[in-house]
Design a protein around this motif. Sequence first.
Motif, mmCIF file in Angstrom:
data_model
loop_
_atom_site.group_PDB
_atom_site.id
_atom_site.type_symbol
_atom_site.label_atom_id
_atom_site.label_comp_id
_atom_site.label_asym_id
_atom_site.label_seq_id
_atom_site.Cartn_x
_atom_site.Cartn_y
_atom_site.Cartn_z
ATOM 1 N N ARG A 87 0.721 -1.230 0.265
ATOM 2 C CA ARG A 87 -0.076 0.045 0.100
ATOM 3 C C ARG A 87 0.927 1.138 -0.034
ATOM 4 N NH1 ARG A 87 -2.985 0.052 5.971
ATOM 5 N NH2 ARG A 87 -1.129 -0.482 7.212
ATOM 6 N N ARG A 137 0.549 5.644 0.850
ATOM 7 C CA ARG A 137 -0.244 6.773 1.309
ATOM 8 C C ARG A 137 0.504 7.851 1.093
ATOM 9 N NH1 ARG A 137 -2.076 5.345 7.068
ATOM 10 N NH2 ARG A 137 -2.774 3.353 6.043
ATOM 11 N N GLU A 146 3.195 16.787 0.789
ATOM 12 C CA GLU A 146 2.725 17.409 -0.471
ATOM 13 C C GLU A 146 3.234 16.476 -1.762
ATOM 14 O OE1 GLU A 146 3.059 21.231 -3.212
ATOM 15 O OE2 GLU A 146 2.979 21.603 -0.976
ATOM 16 N N PRO A 204 2.104 5.839 -11.617
ATOM 17 C CA PRO A 204 2.044 4.387 -12.325
ATOM 18 C C PRO A 204 2.799 3.351 -11.832
ATOM 19 C CG PRO A 204 2.915 5.789 -13.977
ATOM 20 C CD PRO A 204 2.562 6.588 -12.724
ATOM 21 N N GLN A 214 1.685 1.468 -7.622
ATOM 22 C CA GLN A 214 0.544 0.699 -7.496
ATOM 23 C C GLN A 214 0.740 -0.400 -6.813
ATOM 24 O OE1 GLN A 214 -2.492 1.954 -8.843
ATOM 25 N NE2 GLN A 214 -1.377 3.819 -8.897
ATOM 26 N N PRO A 215 -0.373 -0.894 -6.104
ATOM 27 C CA PRO A 215 -0.185 -2.150 -5.052
ATOM 28 C C PRO A 215 -0.006 -3.374 -6.062
ATOM 29 C CG PRO A 215 -2.196 -1.036 -4.415
ATOM 30 C CD PRO A 215 -1.637 -0.083 -5.788
ATOM 31 N N GLY A 231 -4.167 -6.610 0.623
ATOM 32 C CA GLY A 231 -4.985 -6.602 1.778
ATOM 33 C C GLY A 231 -4.470 -7.613 3.154
ATOM 34 N N ALA A 277 -0.874 -7.075 4.101
ATOM 35 C CA ALA A 277 -0.730 -5.870 5.064
ATOM 36 C C ALA A 277 -1.465 -6.184 6.278
ATOM 37 C CB ALA A 277 -1.231 -4.727 4.423
ATOM 38 N N ALA A 337 -10.095 -0.389 1.458
ATOM 39 C CA ALA A 337 -9.941 -1.372 2.703
ATOM 40 C C ALA A 337 -8.647 -1.328 3.626
ATOM 41 C CB ALA A 337 -10.112 -3.060 2.098
ATOM 42 N N LEU A 338 -7.641 -0.939 3.090
ATOM 43 C CA LEU A 338 -6.657 -0.617 4.066
ATOM 44 C C LEU A 338 -6.668 0.563 5.101
ATOM 45 C CD1 LEU A 338 -3.504 -1.788 1.711
ATOM 46 C CD2 LEU A 338 -4.737 -2.997 3.546
ATOM 47 N N ASP A 339 -7.546 1.526 4.125
ATOM 48 C CA ASP A 339 -7.595 2.814 5.036
ATOM 49 C C ASP A 339 -8.949 2.928 5.581
ATOM 50 O OD1 ASP A 339 -4.989 3.682 4.353
ATOM 51 O OD2 ASP A 339 -5.503 4.298 2.499
ATOM 52 N N ALA A 350 -7.349 5.367 -13.155
ATOM 53 C CA ALA A 350 -6.878 4.078 -13.528
ATOM 54 C C ALA A 350 -5.767 3.736 -12.742
ATOM 55 C CB ALA A 350 -6.343 4.216 -15.035
ATOM 56 N N THR A 351 -6.162 3.561 -11.527
ATOM 57 C CA THR A 351 -5.418 3.121 -10.575
ATOM 58 C C THR A 351 -6.140 1.822 -9.755
ATOM 59 O OG1 THR A 351 -6.458 4.527 -8.817
ATOM 60 C CG2 THR A 351 -4.372 5.358 -9.884
ATOM 61 N N ILE A 352 -5.368 1.095 -8.934
ATOM 62 C CA ILE A 352 -5.918 -0.074 -8.213
ATOM 63 C C ILE A 352 -7.108 0.422 -7.635
ATOM 64 C CG2 ILE A 352 -5.629 -1.937 -6.588
ATOM 65 C CD1 ILE A 352 -3.983 -2.533 -9.284
ATOM 66 N N ASP A 375 4.707 3.420 -19.069
ATOM 67 C CA ASP A 375 5.023 2.364 -18.272
ATOM 68 C C ASP A 375 4.361 1.156 -18.858
ATOM 69 O OD1 ASP A 375 2.383 1.853 -16.702
ATOM 70 O OD2 ASP A 375 2.392 3.884 -17.382
ATOM 71 N N THR A 428 0.780 0.908 -18.771
ATOM 72 C CA THR A 428 -0.363 1.530 -19.887
ATOM 73 C C THR A 428 -0.221 0.767 -21.123
ATOM 74 O OG1 THR A 428 0.407 3.351 -18.451
ATOM 75 C CG2 THR A 428 -0.513 4.050 -20.792
#
Lengths: 241, 199
Positions: free
Chosen positions: A11, A13, A17, A46, A49-50, A96, A99, B115-117, B147-149, B185, B188
């Motif tokens: 994950r 986060r 900034e 890109p 990503q997980p 998930g 983690a 789910a993680l957050d 276009a992210t998970i 990448d 894409t």
Amino acid sequence: MEWRDQGILLRMRRHGEGSAIVDMFTAEHGRHAGVIRGGASRKMAPILQPGAQLDLLWRARLEDHLGSYQAELMRSRAGAALSGRLALAGLNAVTGLLAFCLPDREPHPDLYLRSERLLDLLGQDEIWPLAYLQWEMALLEELGFGLDLSCCAVSGALDELIYISPKSGRAVSRASAGEWADRLLPLPAVMRGEGEAGTGEILQGLSTTGFFLEHRLAPSLGNTPLPEARGRFLDVLTRQK
Amino acid sequence: MRDTSTSEIENLIALMAKLPGLGPRSARRAVLHLIRKRALLLTPLADSITEVAATARECLNCGNIGTNDICPICEDNERANGELCVVEDVSDLWAMERAGVFKGRYHVLGGTLSALDAVGPDDLRIPRLLDRVPAEAVTEVILALNATIDGQTTAHYIADQLSGQVRLTSLAQGVPIGGELDYLDEGTISAALRARKEI
């Protein structure tokens, strides 16, 4: 302090900034967090990503500091994950659960290898559910809640092992189950590497591993509920049945 | 170092430095510029900020930011053409509006499922979206999520909830305008290859 390793991104986060804090499952250092400077930029979006496989260089002044990563993409799995509903739900379930379950900074090299192989199969929907079931069994074993399916816990019989004891996690044969059968968990042949790996059998196996995840593993981690992502993966799989 | 500014100006610099894209140095430069252009910039900016602070609010219908309870897009009857575009954030809505190609209405989720957050459907505007579809006679829901998970997980969740009620579409994924394959990448490129079309 400095080391180089490979890892799977669990994950990410935002931090401030432009930076990001990533939670990685690394081959030699286990689950290990760190800051990536500029990790929240569009250029890195890109990459971070997980499920992404990254080459990592970790640096910190002291070992117990959060530290920072320099990350380079080795394999992106976003393309495969975004290709279909099952792959996307599966990736979320794997990251998930990892983690959720893994302790910080404790190496699990075997589980790492299995996770890497499983994620490399993303997009191959015919074989992925079975691989996922086997991975969940390996996850339980790695974290001390392994299932013993070698012989009947009561009689030592090797045939007709169709139940699992919810208490011991050991197989129970049809003959030994007797009147306790309705209190035992199902043991589909597919969990012992036998029989046809149909979606129904796999779902049955996942309900059994789910029991041990929910009632054995989760309480040992403080009774937090299992990640919703696993439930969503089961929903998708059930719809495909 | 001796303080060369008054505390009010320092306070303004400190506040400006919290804005995205600005740090203490650039905030100091911006404040100095504003003070030098007091009549032209500083006073109108202060008035404008005061006005927006008093009136800005989220549209009760779609989540867009405006100065009334219902935003101009939701109030415009010509935009009630049955198409509803679902976006993650107000900035995405504004980006779509800049393109000027979509003539329907929007729905801003306010984030993505995670789910993680611990971000669930009820933390977003998904229940409101499910209410709007029958209430506004929507015929097509366009899932314009990132276009992210997380973005696509949310898109699939909404698609499951609205399945069978309405036509569901999502934005195409692939090579951006002006993009060079060498710099893309692999995710894409594989998405673009899967979505290839005849020419």
